[in-house]
Design a protein around this motif. Structure first.
Motif, mmCIF file in Angstrom:
data_model
loop_
_atom_site.group_PDB
_atom_site.id
_atom_site.type_symbol
_atom_site.label_atom_id
_atom_site.label_comp_id
_atom_site.label_asym_id
_atom_site.label_seq_id
_atom_site.Cartn_x
_atom_site.Cartn_y
_atom_site.Cartn_z
ATOM 1 N N UNK A 194 0.804 -1.235 0.000
ATOM 2 C CA UNK A 194 0.000 0.000 0.000
ATOM 3 C C UNK A 194 0.834 1.281 0.000
ATOM 4 N N UNK A 195 2.111 1.174 -0.255
ATOM 5 C CA UNK A 195 2.959 2.370 -0.274
ATOM 6 C C UNK A 195 2.661 3.232 -1.489
ATOM 7 N N UNK A 196 2.824 4.541 -1.319
ATOM 8 C CA UNK A 196 2.785 5.492 -2.428
ATOM 9 C C UNK A 196 4.182 6.085 -2.549
ATOM 10 N N UNK A 197 4.870 5.721 -3.625
ATOM 11 C CA UNK A 197 6.267 6.140 -3.790
ATOM 12 C C UNK A 197 6.274 7.360 -4.694
ATOM 13 N N UNK A 207 11.301 0.340 2.475
ATOM 14 C CA UNK A 207 10.523 1.576 2.527
ATOM 15 C C UNK A 207 9.037 1.231 2.540
ATOM 16 N N UNK A 208 8.248 2.079 3.195
ATOM 17 C CA UNK A 208 6.803 1.850 3.252
ATOM 18 C C UNK A 208 6.116 3.157 3.619
ATOM 19 N N UNK A 212 5.928 7.047 0.859
ATOM 20 C CA UNK A 212 6.888 6.035 1.282
ATOM 21 C C UNK A 212 8.142 6.676 1.851
ATOM 22 N N UNK A 213 8.600 6.118 2.970
ATOM 23 C CA UNK A 213 9.838 6.579 3.609
ATOM 24 C C UNK A 213 10.705 5.370 3.928
ATOM 25 N N UNK A 214 11.997 5.594 3.952
ATOM 26 C CA UNK A 214 12.929 4.521 4.288
ATOM 27 C C UNK A 214 12.786 4.168 5.757
ATOM 28 N N UNK A 215 12.563 2.876 6.036
ATOM 29 C CA UNK A 215 12.413 2.399 7.406
ATOM 30 C C UNK A 215 13.666 1.708 7.923
#
Length: 230
Positions: A194-197, A207-208, A212-215
Protein backbone atom coordinates in the motif's frame (compact mmCIF):
# COMPACT_ATOMS: atom_id res chain seq x y z
CA UNK A 1 -13.27 17.29 -25.00
CA UNK A 2 -9.81 18.89 -25.08
CA UNK A 3 -7.88 15.73 -26.05
CA UNK A 4 -8.50 13.05 -28.63
CA UNK A 5 -7.58 9.54 -27.48
CA UNK A 6 -7.12 6.74 -29.99
CA UNK A 7 -6.39 3.26 -28.71
CA UNK A 8 -5.27 -0.04 -30.13
CA UNK A 9 -5.50 -3.01 -27.76
CA UNK A 10 -4.14 -6.41 -28.76
CA UNK A 11 -7.24 -8.60 -29.14
CA UNK A 12 -7.39 -11.81 -27.11
CA UNK A 13 -10.15 -14.33 -26.34
CA UNK A 14 -12.47 -13.34 -23.50
CA UNK A 15 -11.46 -16.42 -21.50
CA UNK A 16 -8.03 -17.94 -20.98
CA UNK A 17 -7.68 -21.60 -21.94
CA UNK A 18 -4.49 -23.64 -21.91
CA UNK A 19 -4.93 -24.28 -25.63
CA UNK A 20 -4.98 -20.51 -26.27
CA UNK A 21 -1.71 -19.69 -24.53
CA UNK A 22 0.69 -20.63 -27.34
CA UNK A 23 -1.43 -18.68 -29.82
CA UNK A 24 -1.59 -15.72 -27.45
CA UNK A 25 2.19 -15.68 -27.03
CA UNK A 26 2.67 -15.65 -30.80
CA UNK A 27 0.23 -12.76 -31.06
CA UNK A 28 1.97 -10.82 -28.29
CA UNK A 29 5.33 -11.29 -30.02
CA UNK A 30 3.86 -9.70 -33.14
CA UNK A 31 3.65 -6.38 -31.29
CA UNK A 32 6.27 -6.48 -28.52
CA UNK A 33 9.69 -8.01 -27.88
CA UNK A 34 9.56 -11.03 -25.55
CA UNK A 35 12.63 -12.97 -24.39
CA UNK A 36 13.03 -16.73 -24.24
CA UNK A 37 11.34 -18.58 -21.41
CA UNK A 38 8.92 -15.76 -20.55
CA UNK A 39 5.45 -17.00 -19.61
CA UNK A 40 2.05 -15.31 -19.55
CA UNK A 41 -0.75 -16.62 -17.34
CA UNK A 42 -3.99 -15.20 -18.67
CA UNK A 43 -4.10 -12.46 -21.30
CA UNK A 44 -2.65 -9.06 -20.35
CA UNK A 45 -4.22 -5.88 -21.71
CA UNK A 46 -1.59 -4.35 -23.98
CA UNK A 47 -2.63 -0.97 -25.36
CA UNK A 48 -1.07 1.68 -27.57
CA UNK A 49 -2.61 5.14 -27.22
CA UNK A 50 -2.23 8.30 -29.30
CA UNK A 51 -3.20 11.61 -27.65
CA UNK A 52 -3.88 14.56 -29.93
CA UNK A 53 -5.38 18.03 -29.82
CA UNK A 54 -8.87 18.43 -31.26
CA UNK A 55 -8.68 19.80 -34.79
CA UNK A 56 -11.72 20.15 -37.00
CA UNK A 57 -9.56 20.35 -40.14
CA UNK A 58 -7.31 17.38 -39.51
CA UNK A 59 -8.45 14.07 -38.08
CA UNK A 60 -5.93 12.22 -35.93
CA UNK A 61 -4.93 8.67 -36.82
CA UNK A 62 -3.06 6.13 -34.75
CA UNK A 63 -0.23 4.57 -36.79
CA UNK A 64 0.58 1.21 -35.25
CA UNK A 65 4.08 1.11 -36.73
CA UNK A 66 5.03 4.12 -34.59
CA UNK A 67 4.73 1.86 -31.55
CA UNK A 68 7.24 -0.72 -32.76
CA UNK A 69 9.85 -1.50 -30.09
CA UNK A 70 7.81 0.27 -27.39
CA UNK A 71 7.58 -2.72 -25.04
CA UNK A 72 10.33 -5.22 -24.34
CA UNK A 73 10.18 -8.04 -21.80
CA UNK A 74 13.34 -9.97 -20.97
CA UNK A 75 13.95 -13.69 -20.61
CA UNK A 76 12.37 -16.01 -18.04
CA UNK A 77 9.78 -13.48 -16.87
CA UNK A 78 6.30 -14.24 -15.57
CA UNK A 79 3.31 -11.97 -16.24
CA UNK A 80 0.11 -12.90 -14.38
CA UNK A 81 -3.27 -11.67 -15.57
CA UNK A 82 -5.54 -14.22 -13.91
CA UNK A 83 -8.15 -13.95 -11.17
CA UNK A 84 -7.34 -17.26 -9.50
CA UNK A 85 -4.94 -15.81 -6.93
CA UNK A 86 -5.99 -15.68 -3.28
CA UNK A 87 -5.25 -11.94 -3.43
CA UNK A 88 -7.30 -9.28 -5.21
CA UNK A 89 -6.31 -9.52 -8.84
CA UNK A 90 -7.09 -8.39 -12.35
CA UNK A 91 -5.44 -8.27 -15.75
CA UNK A 92 -1.94 -6.91 -16.00
CA UNK A 93 -2.03 -3.81 -18.20
CA UNK A 94 0.84 -2.43 -20.26
CA UNK A 95 0.06 0.92 -21.90
CA UNK A 96 2.33 3.06 -24.06
CA UNK A 97 1.07 6.54 -24.93
CA UNK A 98 2.21 8.88 -27.70
CA UNK A 99 1.51 12.45 -26.61
CA UNK A 100 1.25 14.97 -29.44
CA UNK A 101 4.55 15.02 -31.38
CA UNK A 102 6.55 13.18 -28.71
CA UNK A 103 7.76 9.64 -29.42
CA UNK A 104 5.65 6.91 -27.83
CA UNK A 105 6.38 5.88 -24.27
CA UNK A 106 8.52 2.80 -23.72
CA UNK A 107 8.35 -0.02 -21.17
CA UNK A 108 11.56 -1.96 -20.53
CA UNK A 109 11.32 -5.07 -18.33
CA UNK A 110 14.52 -6.98 -17.51
CA UNK A 111 15.18 -10.69 -17.10
CA UNK A 112 13.63 -12.95 -14.42
CA UNK A 113 10.97 -10.38 -13.51
CA UNK A 114 7.61 -11.46 -12.07
CA UNK A 115 4.62 -9.13 -12.44
CA UNK A 116 1.26 -9.93 -10.88
CA UNK A 117 -1.87 -8.12 -12.08
CA UNK A 118 -0.19 -4.72 -12.29
CA UNK A 119 -0.80 -1.65 -14.48
CA UNK A 120 2.20 0.05 -16.12
CA UNK A 121 1.64 3.29 -18.02
CA UNK A 122 4.42 4.98 -19.99
CA UNK A 123 4.43 8.33 -21.75
CA UNK A 124 8.25 8.44 -21.73
CA UNK A 125 10.10 5.53 -20.15
CA UNK A 126 9.41 2.97 -17.42
CA UNK A 127 12.25 0.56 -16.63
CA UNK A 128 12.11 -2.49 -14.32
CA UNK A 129 15.43 -4.18 -13.51
CA UNK A 130 16.34 -7.86 -13.49
CA UNK A 131 15.08 -10.23 -10.78
CA UNK A 132 12.38 -7.87 -9.51
CA UNK A 133 8.89 -8.81 -8.29
CA UNK A 134 5.85 -6.55 -8.64
CA UNK A 135 2.97 -7.79 -6.49
CA UNK A 136 -0.73 -7.66 -7.36
CA UNK A 137 -2.75 -4.49 -7.95
CA UNK A 138 0.21 -2.12 -8.24
CA UNK A 139 0.29 0.92 -10.51
CA UNK A 140 3.51 2.19 -12.07
CA UNK A 141 3.20 5.39 -14.10
CA UNK A 142 5.50 8.05 -15.49
CA UNK A 143 2.63 10.51 -16.06
CA UNK A 144 -0.65 11.41 -14.38
CA UNK A 145 -2.15 11.49 -17.88
CA UNK A 146 -3.62 14.95 -17.38
CA UNK A 147 -2.68 18.38 -16.00
CA UNK A 148 -3.65 19.25 -12.44
CA UNK A 149 -6.09 21.96 -13.57
CA UNK A 150 -7.95 22.86 -16.74
CA UNK A 151 -9.01 19.40 -17.88
CA UNK A 152 -11.32 20.83 -20.54
CA UNK A 153 -9.05 23.61 -21.83
CA UNK A 154 -7.94 23.49 -25.46
CA UNK A 155 -4.27 23.33 -24.42
CA UNK A 156 -4.82 20.39 -22.05
CA UNK A 157 -2.64 17.97 -24.04
CA UNK A 158 0.24 20.48 -24.15
CA UNK A 159 0.24 20.68 -20.35
CA UNK A 160 0.50 16.93 -19.72
CA UNK A 161 3.88 16.18 -18.15
CA UNK A 162 5.81 12.95 -17.84
CA UNK A 163 9.02 11.90 -16.10
CA UNK A 164 10.81 8.56 -16.36
CA UNK A 165 10.42 5.85 -13.71
CA UNK A 166 13.25 3.44 -12.90
CA UNK A 167 12.89 0.38 -10.67
CA UNK A 168 16.25 -1.21 -9.98
CA UNK A 169 17.39 -4.81 -9.91
CA UNK A 170 16.24 -7.27 -7.24
CA UNK A 171 13.39 -5.05 -6.03
CA UNK A 172 10.26 -6.41 -4.38
CA UNK A 173 7.22 -4.13 -4.48
CA UNK A 174 4.38 -5.22 -2.19
CA UNK A 175 0.71 -5.48 -3.01
CA UNK A 176 -1.32 -2.39 -4.00
CA UNK A 177 1.59 0.06 -4.27
CA UNK A 178 1.67 3.14 -6.50
CA UNK A 179 4.89 4.35 -8.11
CA UNK A 180 4.51 7.97 -9.26
CA UNK A 181 6.26 9.85 -12.10
CA UNK A 182 9.96 10.64 -11.79
CA UNK A 183 10.71 8.02 -9.13
CA UNK A 184 13.93 6.02 -8.99
CA UNK A 185 13.98 2.94 -6.74
CA UNK A 186 17.48 1.61 -6.14
CA UNK A 187 18.65 -1.99 -6.37
CA UNK A 188 17.87 -4.52 -3.63
CA UNK A 189 14.88 -2.71 -2.11
CA UNK A 190 11.66 -3.93 -0.49
CA UNK A 191 8.60 -1.67 -0.72
CA UNK A 192 5.84 -2.39 1.82
CA UNK A 193 2.21 -3.00 0.84
CA UNK A 194 0.00 0.00 0.00
CA UNK A 195 2.96 2.37 -0.27
CA UNK A 196 2.78 5.49 -2.43
CA UNK A 197 6.27 6.14 -3.79
CA UNK A 198 6.58 9.75 -4.88
CA UNK A 199 10.31 10.34 -4.28
CA UNK A 200 13.50 8.38 -4.84
CA UNK A 201 14.31 5.36 -2.70
CA UNK A 202 18.04 4.58 -2.28
CA UNK A 203 19.39 1.09 -2.83
CA UNK A 204 19.52 -1.60 -0.15
CA UNK A 205 16.63 -0.53 2.04
CA UNK A 206 13.05 -1.20 3.16
CA UNK A 207 10.52 1.58 2.53
CA UNK A 208 6.80 1.85 3.25
CA UNK A 209 4.00 4.31 3.90
CA UNK A 210 2.14 7.15 2.19
CA UNK A 211 4.33 8.84 1.20
CA UNK A 212 6.89 6.03 1.28
CA UNK A 213 9.84 6.58 3.61
CA UNK A 214 12.93 4.52 4.29
CA UNK A 215 12.41 2.40 7.41
CA UNK A 216 15.55 0.30 7.45
CA UNK A 217 18.81 -0.16 5.59
CA UNK A 218 19.55 -3.66 4.34
CA UNK A 219 22.95 -5.35 4.21
CA UNK A 220 24.72 -5.09 0.87
CA UNK A 221 23.39 -7.74 -1.47
CA UNK A 222 26.00 -9.83 -3.31
CA UNK A 223 25.12 -11.27 -6.70
CA UNK A 224 26.08 -14.98 -6.61
CA UNK A 225 26.75 -14.85 -10.36
CA UNK A 226 29.67 -12.43 -9.94
CA UNK A 227 33.15 -12.88 -8.56
CA UNK A 228 35.32 -10.68 -6.40
CA UNK A 229 37.20 -9.56 -9.49
CA UNK A 230 34.10 -8.36 -11.37
Amino acid sequence: MACIYENFTIPFPSKSRVSDRAHALLKIKTYIDVGDGTRFDGFPKITFTKISKPDALQKSHLILEEFNDCISIGSNCYIDSTDISAFHSSKSKLTCAKLLHNPPGKIRIGDNVSIFCTAIISYGLVTIGDNSVISAMCTIMDSNGHPTFGRTYLDEAERINFSSVTIGKNVWIGINCTVLPGVHIGDNCVIGANAVIRSNIPENCIAAGNPAKVLKKLPLMINPNTTEND
